[in-house]
Scaffold this active site. Structure first.
Site, mmCIF file in Angstrom:
data_model
loop_
_atom_site.group_PDB
_atom_site.id
_atom_site.type_symbol
_atom_site.label_atom_id
_atom_site.label_comp_id
_atom_site.label_asym_id
_atom_site.label_seq_id
_atom_site.Cartn_x
_atom_site.Cartn_y
_atom_site.Cartn_z
ATOM 1 N N LYS A 59 0.803 -1.223 0.000
ATOM 2 C CA LYS A 59 0.000 0.000 0.000
ATOM 3 C C LYS A 59 0.840 1.279 0.000
ATOM 4 O O LYS A 59 0.294 2.366 -0.179
ATOM 5 C CB LYS A 59 -0.950 0.004 1.192
HETATM 6 C C1 LIG Z 1 -2.467 -7.101 3.131
HETATM 7 C C2 LIG Z 1 -2.955 -6.736 1.753
HETATM 8 N N1 LIG Z 1 -3.293 -5.507 1.497
HETATM 9 C C3 LIG Z 1 -3.714 -5.168 0.255
HETATM 10 C C4 LIG Z 1 -3.789 -6.056 -0.792
HETATM 11 C C5 LIG Z 1 -4.243 -5.641 -2.136
HETATM 12 O O1 LIG Z 1 -5.312 -4.880 -2.005
HETATM 13 P P1 LIG Z 1 -5.949 -3.987 -3.096
HETATM 14 O O2 LIG Z 1 -6.975 -4.856 -3.758
HETATM 15 O O3 LIG Z 1 -6.566 -2.913 -2.281
HETATM 16 O O4 LIG Z 1 -4.928 -3.506 -4.048
HETATM 17 C C6 LIG Z 1 -3.463 -7.308 -0.565
HETATM 18 C C7 LIG Z 1 -3.540 -8.229 -1.673
HETATM 19 O O5 LIG Z 1 -3.249 -9.346 -1.644
HETATM 20 C C8 LIG Z 1 -3.041 -7.674 0.729
HETATM 21 O O6 LIG Z 1 -2.715 -8.915 0.975
#
Ligand SMILES: Cc1ncc(COP(=O)(O)O)c(C=O)c1O
Length: 471
Positions: A59
Site C-alpha cells: 500500500k
Molecule cells: C495485506 C494486503 N493488502 C492489500 C492487498 C491488495 O489490495 P488492493 O486490492 O486494495 O490492491 C493485498 C492483496 O493481496 C493484501 O494482501
C-alpha cells in the site's frame, strides 16, 4: 541500468529505485524471489516481496500515487487536511508519504483495529479518529461515511482508495511493469488478492495491453463474495474471515474482475498454515493475506500440466502478526493447530505441557519473575513446578495481595505466596464438572493416570473450546 534476470542468474532481482528523494525513492522496485522448497508441481512460483516497501506493505505504492495525483490535480496544497478511512496498510502508506511530504493526515479507523497499528500511525504523525466497528454502510459512524463527512466539514480531501483511479494506476504503472521486467517477459500467470481491487485492476490493465495471454487469478478468503462473482457472476451473502487486508462483502467501484477467469477460495486455516510454511520452508516472514495468495498460487501451480511461470505477492510482513498466527497458543485457540486429538481435556488445554507450551515458575523464583512472565504471555495464573511436580498455583490476585501487604514482596520467592490447595483432574473428566471449580476461583490441574502434569485448564481455554465447537 535495469538488471534483468536470465534463467542462469540468481533468482533475486531488484530494480533501481526511481528518482524521488530519500525514502520515497524506496517505494516500489521490490525484489522478486523464486520459491525453492515448496512443491509447486510443474511450475516455477515467484513471490514479489512488497513487505520490502519502507512502510512495510504494497500500500505504500498507492499512498504515494494517490497523494501525488491529488497534488497534480491541485486537489491539495500544503494546508489541506488529507482524510482517509482505513483499517490497515493503506493508512500506513499514506501516513508515511504524508509525513515525508509534510501533509496533515487524518485517518478514521474502526475500533477493532489493533493497538499496535494505531500506535504506528500516530508515531508517523497521523491524527486518528476512532469510530464504531459494529455499524454498516449508511450509518453516520461507519468509518467510510464518517471520513467523507469529516473531509466535507473541514474542507479536506477525501482520498477514498475504493474509488480513486490513482490506486489501480500505481499498479498499472509500477507493480505490473516491474513484474514483467523481472520475469524477463516470461510470465504465465499472476495470482492476486482483492482489498480495494487496485492491485488486480492495475495489473489487469497492464496485461491487457502488454501480454493478454497472461492469466490473472484471484485468491479470495472463504466468506468473501468475490470468488463467487468471478465464477458465477453472483454476489452471495458475506461471511467473516480472519485474514487481514483482502476479501470483501461488496464489489469495490474501482475493481475490474472481468479479466479474471479463475478464482480460488481459501479458508483461514489454510491461509495461516501456508504463511507459517512460507517462513519455515522458504525463510519469508509474510502476513496473513500472503498465506491466502500463496495457497491459491500453489493450488494453481499443481493443477497445471505444462510448466508455467507464476507470480504472487507477499503483501506485508508477518512481523505484524507475530502474536497471532505465528503464536502456537493463539493458533490453538482458533482451532488451527489441532495436532493429535484425544477427545478429552487434553484437547482443551491452551498451553500444554506435552508440547512444551506451558509457562511455569519454580518455587524459588522471585515473585517479580512470575509477574513478568504473566505479563509477557498475557496469562493470569502460573503453575509452580518443582522439577516435574506441580507444587502450587500462583495467580494475579496472589501477586496483588502480596505486593499490597509487603513492599519487598516482588523480591521474595514464589513459594511464600503460591496457593497449595491444588485441584487435580484426570483427562477424561467432563467439561461440565469443571464449572463449579471455576466458580470457586480454582484452576484445575490436569494429570494423567501416572500423575504426570499435562497442563492447566482455565475458563478462557474452555470458552475457546466451546467457540471452536459451536461456531
Ligand atoms: C495485506 C494486503 N493488502 C492489500 C492487498 C491488495 O489490495 P488492493 O486490492 O486494495 O490492491 C493485498 C492483496 O493481496 C493484501 O494482501
Amino acid at each position: 541500468m535495469t538488471a534483468i534476470p536470465t534463467s542462469k542468474e540468481p533468482s533475486i532481482t531488484t530494480l533501481p529505485s526511481r528518482s524521488r528523494p530519500g525514502v520515497l525513492g524506496l517505494i516500489g522496485n521490490t525484489p522478486l524471489v523464486k520459491l525453492q522448497v515448496i512443491d509447486t508441481g510443474p511450475c516455477e512460483l515467484f513471490v514479489k516481496l512488497e513487505s520490502h516497501n519502507p512502510g512495510g506493505s504494497i500500500k505504500d505504492r498507492i499512498g504515494l500515487s494517490m497523494i501525488e495525483a491529488a497534488e497534480a490535480a491541485r486537489h491539495i496544497d500544503s494546508r489541506t487536511l488529507i482524510v482517509e478511512a482505513t483499517a490497515g496498510n493503506t493508512g500506513l502508506g499514506l501516513a508515511l508519504v504524508a509525513a515525508l511530504k509534510r501533509y496533515r493526515l487524518l485517518l478514521v479507523i474502526p475500533d477493532k483495529m489493533s493497538q499496535e497499528k494505531v500506535t504506528h500511525l500516530k508515531a508517523l504523525g497521523a491524527e486518528v479518529v476512532m469510530t464504531r466497528s459494529d455499524v454498516g454502510k449508511g450509518h453516520p459512524q461507519y468509518y467510510q461515511d464518517l471520513a467523507a463527512e469529516i473531509a466535507r466539514k473541514e474542507g479536506g480531501y477525501f482520498v477514498n482508495q475504493f474509488e480513486n483511479p490513482a490506486n489501480p494506476l500505481a499498479h498499472e504503472t509500477t507493480t505490473a511493469p516491474e513484474i514483467w521486467t523481472q520475469t524477463n517477459g516470461q510470465l504465465d500467470a499472476v495470482v492476486c488478492g482483492v482489498g480495494s481491487g487496485g492491485t488486480i485492476t492495475g495489473i489487469g490493465n497492464f496485461l491487457r495491453r502488454t501480454a493478454p495471454h497472461v492469466e490473472l487469478v484471484l485468491a479470495d478468503p472463504a466468506g468473501s463474495v468475490l470468488a463467487g462473482w468471478v465464477k458465477e457472476r453472483v454476489l452471495t451473502d458475506a461471511g467473516s474471515w480472519l485474514v487481514e487486508g483482502i476479501g470483501e462483502d461488496f464489489l469495490p467501484p474501482i475493481c475490474n474482475l472481468d479479466p479474471v477467469k479463475q478464482a480460488y477460495t481459501i479458508d483461514d486455516e489454510e491461509s495461516l498454515l501456508t504463511a507459517r510454511r512460507l517462513l519455515r520452508e522458504e525463510g519469508i516472514l509474510a502476513g496473513s493475506s500472503s498465506g491466502t495468495l500463496l495457497a491459491a498460487a500453489i493450488r494453481y501451480c499443481r493443477e497445471q500440466t505444462q510448466p508455467k511461470r507464476v507470480v504472487t505477492f507477499v503483501c506485508d510482513s508477518g512481523s505484524k502478526y507475530l502474536s497471532k498466527m505465528f503464536d502456537d497458543g493463539w493458533m490453538h485457540d482458533q482451532g488451527f493447530l489441532r495436532g493429535v486429538q484425544h477427545g478429552d481435556l487434553r484437547d482443551i488445554i491452551g498451553r500444554s505441557a506435552e508440547t512444551a507450551a506451558v509457562v511455569t515458575v519454580s518455587p524459588s523464583d522471585a515473585l517479580i519473575v512470575a509477574f513478568s512472565r504473566m505479563k509477557l504471555y498475557g496469562i493470569s495464573q502460573l503453575p509452580v513446578l518443582d522439577g516435574a511436580r506441580v507444587v502450587g498455583i500462583l495467580d494475579e490476585s496472589d501477586v496483588l495481595l502480596a505486593a499490597i501487604k509487603d513492599s519487598q514482596a516482588f523480591r521474595r520467592p514464589v513459594r511464600e505466596f503460591m496457593s497449595t490447595a491444588l485441584i487435580a483432574v484426570q483427562p477424561n473428566t467432563e467439561v461440565e464438572e469443571l464449572l463449579p471449580l471455576f466458580d470457586r476461583g480454582l484452576v484445575p490441574i490436569v494429570r494423567d493416570t501416572e500423575g504426570k502434569f499435562l497442563g492447566l485448564v482455565t475458563r478462557s481455554d474452555v470458552l475457546s473450546f466451546l467457540r471452536r465447537k459451536f461456531q
